[in-house]
Scaffold this motif. Structure first.
Motif, mmCIF file in Angstrom:
data_model
loop_
_atom_site.group_PDB
_atom_site.id
_atom_site.type_symbol
_atom_site.label_atom_id
_atom_site.label_comp_id
_atom_site.label_asym_id
_atom_site.label_seq_id
_atom_site.Cartn_x
_atom_site.Cartn_y
_atom_site.Cartn_z
ATOM 1 N N UNK A 176 -2.367 -14.141 0.917
ATOM 2 C CA UNK A 176 -1.121 -13.654 0.325
ATOM 3 C C UNK A 176 -1.415 -12.667 -0.805
ATOM 4 N N UNK A 177 -2.450 -12.972 -1.598
ATOM 5 C CA UNK A 177 -2.842 -12.052 -2.666
ATOM 6 C C UNK A 177 -3.339 -10.741 -2.077
ATOM 7 N N UNK A 178 -4.077 -10.841 -0.973
ATOM 8 C CA UNK A 178 -4.546 -9.623 -0.298
ATOM 9 C C UNK A 178 -3.360 -8.809 0.189
ATOM 10 N N UNK A 179 -2.360 -9.474 0.759
ATOM 11 C CA UNK A 179 -1.161 -8.766 1.236
ATOM 12 C C UNK A 179 -0.509 -7.987 0.096
ATOM 13 N N UNK A 180 -0.414 -8.639 -1.061
ATOM 14 C CA UNK A 180 0.187 -7.976 -2.225
ATOM 15 C C UNK A 180 -0.623 -6.743 -2.618
ATOM 16 N N UNK A 181 -1.927 -6.907 -2.679
ATOM 17 C CA UNK A 181 -2.792 -5.780 -3.044
ATOM 18 C C UNK A 181 -2.692 -4.649 -2.018
#
Length: 208
Positions: A176-181
C-alpha cells in the motif's frame, strides 16, 4: 541554413584571417563573432546561444586542442571545426577523437568551410535540443524524495518486477505504501504509466 538563428564563433590569433574569414562568412549570411584567443572567447561565450566554433589549432596560450578539451568537459553544445596552417596527422587525429567536425588545413576553399559550418550548425541545434530535454528530465527527477527515487531506481533496474508486492518485498515496505509512492512519482514526473517512467529514466546517466 537552419531557420534557428545560429552564430559562427571564429577564434584565431591572426587578425587578417579573422577579418577576412568573418567578412566572407557574413557575406554568406552567417552571424559571426571573432576572438583573438581562447580565453577571450570563453569570457564572452554564452552557451544559451546556438552556434559552432571555427577554431585555429595553433593559438598562443590555451591551444585549440586545450580549448576543445575544456568545451568537452563543460558539456557546451558547440561543434568545432579546426583550421590550421601547420597541423599534422597526430593533431588532426586528436581533434577528431575529441569530436571535431573537421580539421582543415590553410589555405582551404571557402565553399568547403561553409559546407562544414552547415553540418556543424545542424549538429548544434540538435545538441541544444537534447540538452534542453536533459534539463527537463533532471528538473522533474529533482522533485522526487529519496524513497521515491529508490523505488524508481528499482523499477528501472528490474522492469520485470514492478508490482507493488515485489517492490515492497525488496524495500521492506508495505504494498500500500508502494502504491502511494508510485502515484506520487507519476504525478511529479508528469507521466501516465510505469512504461513512460522507465523510458524517461533511460535519459539519465548512471548514478544520477
Amino acid at each position: 541554413m537552419s531557420e534557428t538563428e545560429t552564430v559562427v564563433f571564429v577564434v584565431d590569433d591572426d587578425q587578417d584571417i579573422r577579418v577576412s574569414l568573418s567578412r566572407a562568412l557574413r557575406m554568406r549570411g552567417y552571424t559571426v563573432e571573432a576572438y583573438d584567443s581562447a580565453q577571450a572567447f570563453l569570457e564572452a561565450y554564452d552557451e544559451s546561444r546556438i552556434g559552432c566554433l571555427v577554431l585555429d589549432y595553433g593559438l598562443p596560450g590555451m591551444s585549440g586542442l586545450e580549448l576543445q578539451a575544456h568545451i568537452n568537459r563543460a558539456g557546451f553544445p558547440l561543434p568545432i571545426i579546426f583550421i590550421t596552417g601547420h597541423g599534422g596527422v597526430p593533431e588532426s587525429v586528436q581533434a577528431m577523437k575529441g569530436g571535431a567536425v573537421d580539421f582543415l588545413e590553410k589555405p582551404f576553399r571557402q565553399s568547403v568551410l561553409a559546407e562544414r559550418i552547415e553540418t556543424a550548425c545542424r549538429m548544434a541545434v540538435e545538441m541544444t535540443a537534447a540538452a534542453g530535454r536533459r534539463r527537463d528530465i533532471d528538473s522533474r527527477f529533482d522533485r522526487l524524495t529519496a524513497r521515491e527515487r529508490e523505488i524508481v531506481d528499482f523499477m528501472v533496474g528490474h522492469p520485470g518486477e514492478v508490482t507493488s508486492k515485489e517492490i515492497g518485498r525488496t524495500l521492506d515496505i508495505s504494498p500500500r505504501t508502494v502504491d502511494h509512492h508510485r502515484a506520487r512519482i507519476l504525478e511529479k514526473l508528469e507521466l501516465r504509466s510505469v512504461v513512460e517512467l522507465i523510458d524517461l529514466a533511460k535519459g539519465l546517466p548512471r548514478g544520477a
